[in-house]
Write an enzyme that holds these catalytic residues in place. Sequence first.
Site, short mmCIF file in Angstrom:
data_model
loop_
_atom_site.label_atom_id
_atom_site.label_comp_id
_atom_site.label_asym_id
_atom_site.label_seq_id
_atom_site.Cartn_x
_atom_site.Cartn_y
_atom_site.Cartn_z
N LYS A 10 148.98 4.70 10.98
CA LYS A 10 150.24 4.04 10.60
C LYS A 10 149.93 2.58 10.32
O LYS A 10 148.93 2.02 10.78
CB LYS A 10 151.30 4.17 11.68
N ASP A 152 154.47 4.03 20.89
CA ASP A 152 154.34 4.41 19.48
C ASP A 152 154.31 5.92 19.27
O ASP A 152 154.42 6.40 18.14
CB ASP A 152 153.05 3.83 18.88
#
Length: 302
Positions: A10, A152
């Site tokens: 990401k 996350d």
Amino acid sequence: MIQIWPAPAKINLFLYVTGQYANGYHQLQTLFQFLDYGDELIITPRCDQQIRLLTPLAGIDQEHNLITRAARLLQKQILKQDQLKRTQLQKKSSNNKNYGADISVIKYLPIGGGLGGGSSNAATVLVALNHLWQCNFTDKELAILGLTLGADIPVFIYGQSAFAEGIGEKLQSVIPIEKWYLIAHPGINIITSLIFSDSKLVKNTLTRSLATLLATPFTNDFEPIIRERFYEVKRIISWLSKYAPSRLTGTGSCVFAEFDTESLAREVLNIAPEWLHGFIAKGSNISSMRRTLSKYLVSMYT
């Protein structure tokens, strides 16, 4: 049945620190987007309850690796669920299902690079084993489990680009432009806790609406600190910024430069100095892990 599962990277298109909770955790506003690049996990269910990580990472104890911890966490939940079902049905026989797995990781993402490799690995393990063990936990239930391991992890479980608030767990789906990125890594590992504890970190960036944030030039509140402390990062950003908008991702050491086309990104990588090491990847609003899950689900019924 051996299955290969991606654990995509990401990037944080923007990242702001808007406050700090009493427990020490920081309040954030950030925009996550996935890359079509990442680690790969090879997962084989076992006929017992052993969880084995066949490719341990140097410097990380196997029992503390997020891959192992995620697998054991899901195993504990499904065994507890099965025990409850047996109790409700007043069955004394032992469970005939075996929730074990052999897991190997092909590591491409740098540790401490800010690309979310560890969180992505953990999320992929939770989703993959939920499928392979036929646990039938919902994405929300998996996200709640994942959050106990890292802030996350939920965004990787849902696998959709998202605007995040809180400590990163309050998610709202967003569809940013899927650009091409040159991701550069300076070869250093930046410890997140070190950056969060820096006295120069600004912790009161104004909280803004998503609409306002999307209409404002994207920045990262951690970048000034990391550029000051790590010359290698500063040098990369300075060089890349001559060719494209470039900034830090997350709180790690990786820098991304954004381009409208793959060819433009490759042109810059091809002329990069020898000390700049990187790769080209396309932004993706649906993660490769979710696409793989869909493929495996279709194959079950065809």
